[in-house]
Write an enzyme that holds these catalytic residues in place. Structure first.
Site, mmCIF file in Angstrom:
data_model
loop_
_atom_site.group_PDB
_atom_site.id
_atom_site.type_symbol
_atom_site.label_atom_id
_atom_site.label_comp_id
_atom_site.label_asym_id
_atom_site.label_seq_id
_atom_site.Cartn_x
_atom_site.Cartn_y
_atom_site.Cartn_z
ATOM 1 N N ILE A 16 1.403 -0.193 7.871
ATOM 2 C CA ILE A 16 0.065 0.377 7.650
ATOM 3 C C ILE A 16 -0.984 -0.424 8.426
ATOM 4 C CG2 ILE A 16 -1.620 1.109 5.905
ATOM 5 C CD1 ILE A 16 0.764 1.253 3.913
ATOM 6 N N TYR A 144 6.719 -6.663 -8.657
ATOM 7 C CA TYR A 144 5.911 -6.186 -7.523
ATOM 8 C C TYR A 144 4.609 -5.564 -8.021
ATOM 9 C CZ TYR A 144 4.201 -3.066 -3.922
ATOM 10 O OH TYR A 144 3.378 -2.390 -3.055
ATOM 11 N N HIS A 192 12.725 3.182 2.621
ATOM 12 C CA HIS A 192 11.948 4.372 2.284
ATOM 13 C C HIS A 192 12.651 5.669 2.682
ATOM 14 C CE1 HIS A 192 8.830 1.191 2.233
ATOM 15 N NE2 HIS A 192 8.545 1.817 1.117
ATOM 16 N N ARG A 224 7.411 12.635 -5.658
ATOM 17 C CA ARG A 224 6.459 11.628 -5.166
ATOM 18 C C ARG A 224 5.334 12.308 -4.394
ATOM 19 N NH1 ARG A 224 8.809 9.312 -8.244
ATOM 20 N NH2 ARG A 224 9.906 7.319 -8.197
ATOM 21 N N ARG A 285 17.877 4.682 -9.195
ATOM 22 C CA ARG A 285 17.397 3.337 -8.868
ATOM 23 C C ARG A 285 16.572 2.859 -10.064
ATOM 24 N NH1 ARG A 285 14.082 2.964 -3.304
ATOM 25 N NH2 ARG A 285 12.536 3.930 -4.650
HETATM 26 N N1 UDP Z 1 15.046 7.673 -2.487
HETATM 27 C C1 UDP Z 1 16.350 8.141 -2.414
HETATM 28 N N2 UDP Z 1 17.188 7.557 -1.495
HETATM 29 C C2 UDP Z 1 16.802 6.543 -0.685
HETATM 30 C C3 UDP Z 1 15.465 6.083 -0.758
HETATM 31 C C4 UDP Z 1 14.623 6.672 -1.675
HETATM 32 O O1 UDP Z 1 16.754 9.050 -3.142
HETATM 33 O O2 UDP Z 1 17.634 6.039 0.101
HETATM 34 C C5 UDP Z 1 14.124 8.286 -3.452
HETATM 35 C C6 UDP Z 1 13.562 7.312 -4.478
HETATM 36 O O3 UDP Z 1 14.388 7.272 -5.623
HETATM 37 C C7 UDP Z 1 12.184 7.909 -4.768
HETATM 38 C C8 UDP Z 1 11.800 8.593 -3.464
HETATM 39 O O4 UDP Z 1 13.013 8.751 -2.732
HETATM 40 O O5 UDP Z 1 12.275 8.909 -5.769
HETATM 41 C C9 UDP Z 1 10.824 7.782 -2.637
HETATM 42 O O6 UDP Z 1 11.350 6.459 -2.535
HETATM 43 P P1 UDP Z 1 10.745 5.393 -1.527
HETATM 44 O O7 UDP Z 1 11.624 4.176 -1.597
HETATM 45 O O8 UDP Z 1 10.554 6.018 -0.187
HETATM 46 O O9 UDP Z 1 9.296 5.083 -2.104
HETATM 47 P P2 UDP Z 1 8.848 4.599 -3.577
HETATM 48 O O10 UDP Z 1 8.584 5.860 -4.358
HETATM 49 O O11 UDP Z 1 9.943 3.773 -4.155
HETATM 50 O O12 UDP Z 1 7.607 3.837 -3.294
#
Ligand code: UDP
Length: 328
Positions: A16, A144, A192, A224, A285
């Site tokens: 960013i 975090y 991400h 999201r 996760r």
């Molecule tokens: N996600 C997923 N597989 C991945 C990475 C992310 O299914 O390899 C999902 C994660 O569980 C969340 C969404 O994608 O629901 C966005 O995750 P990211 O890590 O990009 O951003 P966050 O929401 O954690 O800030």
């Protein structure tokens, strides 16, 4: 005519931060970047003066602040991985909180104000309702989110006691890339969703793991609020102008107010790239709420902010253009 200001960007070599440097230069400002290159890349800078150094080192800051005055400071430098913060909270509190305390204390001593701080939706923890506005309780569920919450509290107290005014911007899911694909998302390691999905399409990594398909959402995957990185940068610029106009210390939620599920993102990736994303189902996760969507009405009303790239396919298209030409 706009007056050119002198801006310090801490963490300007990151994802960013590097887009912010571009935005400030485009707006005609003078930019100094302080970055220790622990996670950023020197070649992500499209301009400005670069200083290699640790923002938590008081001697580095004293030297910088005594050599030139700054009209504003943007602070992007932090550790951002939720899982890692659970395993090694000491590192997170040290980098994100202790070093930031040194930064704002040194700013105070040198009479430098106008700080824009990168905060996160993770300060809210498990949402009580969505969309999430600024009144939502802040109960982070991981170190975090707690580090960002603690800094927000420090900033409130530094204003009350010392008059150091600031804006905390709580990003929901930053995504996308420079529309000209000069810079983009470049985390090491990448965690991400959008870059991982695009890299799976390109065959640079094995199948994308979908973390959970039994959430209480229409298709069972997490929802999201994806917000274009350049739209986030516009909000920072407006937040600086707000402070220059005498605005009070405040925090804003930044998102598009539209939620997309992981499956909808994968569908958008297929539309943009013309290829299906190879996927495998994986366990949830830890600490992933089912739905995180911003109510950004306050930022829109107060700053006059309006996202330019609110469409998910545009966000994915810009990320795709970058992903195909990025150094790796
Ligand atoms: N996600 C997923 N597989 C991945 C990475 C992310 O299914 O390899 C999902 C994660 O569980 C969340 C969404 O994608 O629901 C966005 O995750 P990211 O890590 O990009 O951003 P966050 O929401 O954690 O800030």
């Amino acid at each position: 005519m706009k007056i050119s200001k002198n801006i310090l960007v801490i963490g300007g070599c990151g994802y960013i931060g590097s887009h912010m440097v571009k935005c400030l230069l485009d707006a005609g400002h003078k930019v100094v970047v302080l970055d220790d290159l622990s996670t950023g890349f020197r070649d992500s800078l499209l301009g400005g003066e670069f200083i290699a150094g640790d923002f938590g080192n008081r001697a580095v800051l004293d030297d910088l602040f005594s050599r030139q005055p700054f009209d504003g400071v943007l602070h992007f430098a932090s550790l951002i991985q939720v899982g890692e913060s659970v395993i090694d909270p000491a590192r997170y509190y040290s980098c994100n909180v202790a070093k930031t305390l040194t930064l704002i204390d040194t700013m105070k001593q040198h009479g430098i104000g106008n700080l824009i701080f990168s905060s996160t939706a993770a300060v809210f923890g498990e949402p009580e309702q969505v969309p999430i506005d600024e009144k939502h309780p802040r109960l982070p569920i991981n170190p975090y989110g707690m580090t960002k919450h603690m800094v927000e509290i420090m900033l409130r107290d530094f204003d009350r006691a010392y008059g150091l005014r600031s804006v905390a911007l709580r990003y929901f899911n930053a995504a996308g890339a420079d529309p000209d694909a000069r810079i983009g998302e470049r985390h090491q390691p990448e965690t991400h969703l959008i870059p991982l999905a695009l890299q799976a399409v390109l065959g640079r990594r094995p199948a994308l793991s979908v973390f959970g398909r039994d959430y209480p959402t229409p298709d069972g995957t997490c929802i999201r609020d994806y917000i274009h990185v350049d739209d986030l940068c516009d909000a920072h610029l407006l937040a600086l102008e707000y402070l220059w106009n005498g605005g009070a210390t405040i925090a804003f939620n930044l998102g598009n107010g539209a939620g997309f599920s992981v499956q909808q993102v994968l569908d958008a990736v297929m539309d943009v790239t013309g290829a299906p994303v190879p996927v495998q189902n994986a366990p949830k996760r830890e600490g992933d709420p089912a739905r995180l969507v911003a109510d950004a009405a306050l930022a829109k009303a107060t700053l006059g902010w309006s996202p330019r790239y609110a469409d998910l396919k545009t966000i994915v298209r810009h990320a795709w253009q970058w992903e195909q030409r990025r150094p790796h």
